[in-house]
Structures are given as C-alpha cells and as structure tokens.
Motif scaffolding. Structure first.
Motif, short mmCIF file in Angstrom:
data_model
loop_
_atom_site.label_atom_id
_atom_site.label_comp_id
_atom_site.label_asym_id
_atom_site.label_seq_id
_atom_site.Cartn_x
_atom_site.Cartn_y
_atom_site.Cartn_z
N THR A 176 0.83 -1.20 0.00
CA THR A 176 0.00 0.00 0.00
C THR A 176 0.87 1.26 0.00
OG1 THR A 176 -1.81 -1.11 1.16
CG2 THR A 176 -1.75 1.29 1.26
N ILE A 177 1.91 1.25 0.84
CA ILE A 177 2.84 2.38 0.86
C ILE A 177 3.58 2.48 -0.46
CG2 ILE A 177 4.86 3.37 2.02
CD1 ILE A 177 3.93 1.96 4.57
N LYS A 213 2.61 1.60 -3.40
CA LYS A 213 1.73 2.15 -4.44
C LYS A 213 1.62 3.66 -4.31
CE LYS A 213 -2.87 1.62 -6.45
NZ LYS A 213 -4.18 0.90 -6.36
N GLN A 214 1.56 4.16 -3.07
CA GLN A 214 1.42 5.59 -2.86
C GLN A 214 2.66 6.37 -3.31
OE1 GLN A 214 0.63 5.70 1.34
NE2 GLN A 214 -1.55 5.21 1.09
#
Length: 201
Positions: A154-155, A157-158
C-alpha cells in the motif's frame, strides 16, 4: 593591427560578461524565484538536518529497508565522481559482480531478479527503482518489520511516480522517500542498524 584587435577584444569581454556572469545570474534568480526547493538540490530534511536529496541515491543494506540500484560512482553514490563502471558485457569483473548481486538480492523461490536491482545506472546516482524491483523486496521488508505484505505494498503504491503527462519516462519509485515513509508509518524498533543518511562526499 590595433584596429582589428579592438573589436575582437571588446566582443570577447562583452560575451564573457553576458555568458559568464549575466546569464548564469539570471537563470539562478529565475530558478530561486520559480522553484527554490529544486534549485537548491531537492534536499530532504529529518529532525532539522539534511539527510539527502531526492536526486541522489543512497546505499541501504539492512533488511527492513528497500535497496536501491548498485552504484559505480566512487565508493557508491558519490556525486563528486559520478560515472558508470565502464565495464562491457565481456568483462569477468562485471559478470562476477552481477552474479553476486543476483545471489544476494534474488527473492527466495523467485525465478529471476529485476534487472535494475543488479545493474548500475550511467551516473551511478540513480535514486529510483522500477515498481517490479521494489515489489521483489516486499516480502523481506514485511518480515523484517513484522507487518503483512499488503501494508508494505500500500505504501509502495502511494510512492509510485507515473510518467510525466503519462508519456515521458517510466513508472518509478524514489527509494529514499519510500524508506523514510516506512520508518514513519511502520516504525522499526528491534535494533535498527541503519538510517537514511547522505552519501559520503
């Protein structure tokens, strides 16, 4: 003779002043006004001190961090000696170095390793990784920090940067910014052995 030298000297002096003083100062002034952060090196601060730049990679070796590309610049990411290795595909030294990096960086059970994890950039200072090269390290980092792989992804992707206007360049991830985000969002408490620091001059 003097009549011929005078205009040549005047032109030399005028061009020296224009191109050597006026133009650089004008560009510097415009840059400082329009985008001062980038004009000053895109420096990154943490706790009141500069720890690096978005434009220059750093070496990470601890398992809780994403590792960037190898560097052939000096002792590694040395901006004063920016260069590639100048070794060709028939160089045994290059073959041995890449083989060692593949062995060290190949995820367990993986059939291959992304090429930018084992090859240097032309400058030796590349601060970015491809999404594939970053994703290949997710399992190791999640295990080291005691979280699920999905949390790390998730990180990841950000912090994936898209091509400029969707056309120029490739998808990429700034390794230093990503590692700083990991420390902020998933603090690593057990005996942290490495923190992001500027490359040695």
């Amino acid at each position: 003779m003097i009549a011929q030298l005078r205009p040549a000297l005047i032109l030399l002096i005028a061009m020296t002043v224009i191109t050597g003083i006026v133009y650089p100062l004008a560009v510097l002034g415009i840059a400082q006004w329009a985008f001062p952060e980038r004009a000053n090196g895109s420096l990154i601060e943490k706790d009141g001190r500069v720890i690096g730049s978005e434009l220059i990679g750093q070496q990470f070796t601890s398992p809780q961090y994403f590792w960037g590309r190898p560097s052939a610049a000096g002792s590694g990411y040395d901006a004063a000696t920016s260069s590639g290795s100048n070794l060709g595909p028939t160089s045994q030294a290059l073959v041995d170095r890449v083989a060692a990096d593949v062995a060290a960086r190949k995820p367990e059970g993986a059939a291959s390793v992304p090429v930018d994890l084992v090859t240097t950039s032309g400058s030796g200072l590349d601060p970015h990784l491809s999404p594939a090269a970053a994703d290949a390290q997710v399992e190791r980092i999640a295990a080291a920090r005691g979280v699920s792989e999905q949390v790390v992804r998730t990180i990841l992707k950000q912090f994936t940067e898209e091509p400029v206007v969707g056309l120029i360049g490739e998808r990429r991830i700034n390794v230093l910014l990503l590692n700083l985000a990991l420390d902020q969002r998933i603090p690593f408490t057990p005996q942290t052995t490495e923190t992001p620091t500027p490359a040695e001059p």
